[in-house]
Structures are given as structure tokens and as C-alpha cells.
Scaffold this motif. Structure first.
Motif, mmCIF file in Angstrom:
data_model
loop_
_atom_site.group_PDB
_atom_site.id
_atom_site.type_symbol
_atom_site.label_atom_id
_atom_site.label_comp_id
_atom_site.label_asym_id
_atom_site.label_seq_id
_atom_site.Cartn_x
_atom_site.Cartn_y
_atom_site.Cartn_z
ATOM 1 N N LEU A 97 -3.202 -7.853 -0.321
ATOM 2 C CA LEU A 97 -3.992 -7.588 -1.526
ATOM 3 C C LEU A 97 -5.290 -6.887 -1.168
ATOM 4 N N SER A 100 -4.892 -3.276 -0.245
ATOM 5 C CA SER A 100 -4.582 -2.419 -1.390
ATOM 6 C C SER A 100 -5.809 -2.091 -2.221
ATOM 7 N N ILE A 101 -6.895 -2.822 -2.015
ATOM 8 C CA ILE A 101 -8.078 -2.681 -2.861
ATOM 9 C C ILE A 101 -9.244 -2.032 -2.124
ATOM 10 N N ARG A 181 -2.172 3.156 -4.983
ATOM 11 C CA ARG A 181 -2.786 1.825 -5.020
ATOM 12 C C ARG A 181 -2.029 0.893 -5.965
ATOM 13 N N LEU A 185 -0.104 -2.609 -4.913
ATOM 14 C CA LEU A 185 -0.367 -3.897 -5.569
ATOM 15 C C LEU A 185 0.923 -4.511 -6.092
ATOM 16 N N THR A 188 2.668 -5.983 -3.153
ATOM 17 C CA THR A 188 2.027 -7.243 -2.778
ATOM 18 C C THR A 188 2.478 -8.379 -3.678
#
Length: 420
Positions: A97, A100-101, A181, A185, A188
Motif C-alpha cells: 500500500l 503504491s502511494i 497507481r 492499489l 494490493t
């Protein structure tokens, strides 16, 4: 074919609930990782990072696995397979996570290292878990089925990753970076669902810990450690060759052939599908020529296709070479794992598996920066050609090592292990 599928179905029905739950967890986590691994270095490129950063991310992930595999193996042998897998999957989900951010390079590198550490918890526990919940007769088919399912789940992940990214880009009007992105997510989230079947597993901790406590020292006999060390050497050689090429296959197709995200996802998914098929038929090859010869034959047959992929400028020949190399080289993995797990006592399965995987991860940890340096220096054709050629030479050495070492020691090892 229908008879073969029926045999697979019958084998699956014979597995206990713990094995079926492990397979379910494997499917969900591997779909998520299939999405993530297909797109993440492309995502980093869209963030503006260089090939060196990509290489460092892969190297740090592999380095963490190299460092933590052995401690995780000891922890798995003592604290229980389920607990270690659950902790690993939970914290690995958090790191995916974060990756991905966050966009800052230092945080990206730290999370890459941490994710590798916690993924090692799952790596060292899943194979011993399957071995402890099956008998020796089931294992060669079970491990082949396990790795085939893992490959098939990666196929789905590869396809979803590429297709969803292009779909979001073209229909949602978003930038390539935003689409990547969102897809990461999503991958994930799928990985997180793998926690559910792990939580539902039932482990007889009392029996496992009692056996470990009472027999740990007496069970570690000379021939068992000898076998483990020999496998560690084999995995180290193959890991070094693999670390030069495998993490960068998506960049290879993007750089040399300017393929789209969907095409890259499709190509990688076809490679996983071909591998899954090859792994399923692996036991049939073993029945005809034995475990060691089967592994060596599969590895040697993969080399011409590896070189074809590295030197061709035709996308179709590159895909054909990639598919056959992927299938043949990886088809021997379940055979090697079954060979080792059959000869190691339950209380040592975790550490034996961790040492073997640590040796493989060492190759990825050390070769990543070298591979990206060669490509950056010599360009998208000769750079990748040199890398593929070096990998082929290392694979050839690995096949000879496996044949000479295990052919010389095979009978004594088998006989000594059977007497344990």
C-alpha cells in the motif's frame, strides 16, 4: 487430456483442508503480486526515476529476503507456520500500500526493503506447511500443482495489470501515472484478501513444538545438512543468473519493442501460463528419468530460447523464446523442492527452505544494479543481449553443477535419508 484433468481433480480432493486453504491464499496473493510486479518498475519510471533506482528497488527487496529468510525459517520452525505466514502477509500488504502511494525515493527504497523482509515470512513457511500436511506420495504432485497454481494466478495478475492500466488511461482520461497507481492499489487489495484463508488454517502447534523440542538436535544428521548445502549451492548459481534478467523482462519488452502495458501484461501472463503447464507435466518426466536428470534436462533445454530472446529484434521470436525459456527453466522448481522436502525432517523444513531461497535471493540482490548498469551503458539492444548471454552461461554452469553433484551423491543421499 480429460483423464489427466480428472487425475488433477482427484489429487486435489485428496488434500486436507489446510492445503486447500493454503492454495486459496496463494491464488489471491499471487494475483495481487502479479499485478504489482508487472507494473511497479514502469510506475517508477513514470515518476521520473532512473533505471538505477529501479535496480536499487529490486536489489533492496532481494537483499531483505536474503537477510531475513534464515531468521524467518527459524521462527517458522518454532512459532508455527500459520502465525508466521499471517504476520508476513499482513505487514507485506501494508508495505505494498505504501509503495503504491508514496513518491519520495528514500521512502520507496525503505518500503522495498521492508516488503522483501515480510514476504520472506510467507516464502519460508508455505512449502513446509504443504509438506507437513501431506504424505511423501502426494508431494511431487502437490508441489507441482502448488507452483502451477501460483503461475496461473500470476497470469491473471499480469493480464489484469496491463489491461486495467490501459483501460483506465483510455476511458477515464487519466494520466499514465494515475492509472498505474490505481491498478497497483487494486493489486494490493487483492493481496489483502489472501489473509482470510491463512486466518482460517488450523495448525497443531502442540504437536509441532513438542517434536521440535524433543528431536531438534538428534534429527539434524550429517546427510540432511549435506543435502541442504548442496541445494543451497545450486540455488545460488541459478539465482545469480536469474537476477540479471527476470526482474527486468517488462523493461526489456518496453525498451526494445516499445510494447504497450497491455501487451507486456499479456506476454508475461503467457509466460506464466506456459510455466504452469510445464510444472503440471513435471511429475510425468520424473517418472521416466528420475528427479535429477529431469531438472538438468529442463534447464539445458531452456538455454537456446534464452539466447533467442536476448539477441532477436523480432517481437514474435522474442515472445516465443521467452515463453519456452520461462516454462522449461521453471518446470524443475517443484521437482527440486519435493526432493529436498522428502529428505528433511519436519522440524528442519523451515530452515532448509529458507536457506535455499536465501541463496536464490542473493543473486537477485547482487545482480540487479549490474544488470541495469550494463543496459544503461550499452543500450536497449546490446545491453540486454550481453545480459542474456551472461545469464545463459551461468545457467549452463548451474545445470552441470546439479548433474555432477547430485549424480555423484544421489544414491548415498537417498539411501541414508530413507533410513532416517
Amino acid at each position: 487430456m480429460s483423464m489427466y484433468l480428472q487425475e488433477l481433480a482427484n489429487n486435489y480432493q485428496s488434500y486436507n483442508r489446510n492445503i486447500k486453504l493454503a492454495i486459496a491464499a496463494n491464488i489471491m496473493t499471487q494475483i495481487g503480486m502479479g499485478i504489482f510486479m508487472t507494473l511497479y518498475n514502469l510506475y517508477l519510471r513514470d515518476l521520473g526515476y532512473s533505471e538505477l533506482t529501479n535496480g536499487n528497488v529490486i536489489a533492496l527487496t532481494a537483499l531483505a529476503q536474503t537477510i531475513f529468510l534464515v531468521p524467518a525459517g527459524f521462527l517458522s520452525d518454532r512459532a508455527g507456520r500459520k502465525n508466521v505466514m499471517l504476520i508476513g502477509a499482513l505487514f507485506a500488504s501494508m508495505t505494498l500500500l505504501g509503495r503504491s502511494i508514496f513518491e519520495w525515493e528514500m521512502i520507496i527504497l525503505i518500503l522495498a526493503f521492508v516488503s522483501g523482509a515480510f514476504m520472506s515470512f510467507i516464502q519460508v513457511s508455505i512449502i513446509p506447511w504443504l509438506a507437513e500436511n501431506s504424505n511423501e506420495k502426494q508431494r511431487i504432485h502437490l508441489f507441482s500443482f502448488h507452483f502451477a497454481v501460483m503461475m496461473a494466478a500470476n497470469v491473471i495478475g499480469n493480464l489484469l495489470g496491463g489491461v486495467l492500466t490501459d483501460l483506465i488511461t483510455f476511458t477515464g482520461g487519466l494520466s499514465s501515472l494515475s492509472s498505474l497507481r490505481i491498478t497497483l492499489l487494486f493489486g494490493t487489495a487483492l493481496y489483502v484478501t489472501g489473509l482470510i484463508p491463512i486466518f482460517l488454517m488450523k495448525e497443531n502447534r502442540k504437536r509441532l513444538s513438542k517434536k521440535t523440542e524433543n528431536t531438534e538436535v538428534r534429527a539434524i544428521k550429517k546427510q540432511q545438512w549435506k543435502l541442504v548445502i548442496l541445494f543451497v549451492g545450486a540455488q545460488a548459481i541459478i539465482g545469480i543468473g536469474s537476477g540479471l534478467v527476470i526482474p527486468y523482462l517488462n523493461l526489456y519488452f518496453a525498451d526494445r519493442f516499445q510494447t504497450s502495458y497491455s501487451a507486456i501484461g499479456m506476454i508475461l501472463s503467457l509466460g506464466q501460463a506456459a510455466t504452469a503447464i510445464a510444472m503440471i507435466i513435471g511429475p510425468a518426466i520424473v517418472s521416466k528419468m528420475g528427479e535429477v536428470k529431469a531438472v538438468v534436462l529442463l534447464q539445458l533445454l531452456s538455454l537456446p530460447f534464452l539466447l533467442l530472446t536476448g539477441f532477436t529484434t523480432n517481437i514474435y521470436l522474442a515472445v516465443i523464446g521467452f515463453l519456452f525459456r520461462q516454462a522449461l527453466m521453471n518446470a524443475g522448481n517443484p521437482i527440486q523442492m519435493s526432493l529436498m522436502m522428502n529428505r528433511v525432517p519436519d522440524e528442519m523444513k523451515g530452515i532448509a527452505n529458507s536457506l535455499s531461497q536465501m541463496a536464490f535471493s542473493f543473486g537477485w540482490a547482487t545482480m540487479g544494479p549490474l544488470s541495469t548498469f550494463i543496459v544503461a551503458k550499452y543500450g536497449s539492444y546490446w545491453g540486454y543481449s550481453y545480459v542474456f548471454l551472461i545469464t545463459g552461461m551461468i545457467y549452463f554452469i548451474g545445470a552441470l553443477y546439479f548433474l555432477l553433484v547430485f549424480k555423484e551423491k544421489k544414491n548415498s543421499l537417498v539411501n541414508e535419508s530413507a533410513a532416517v
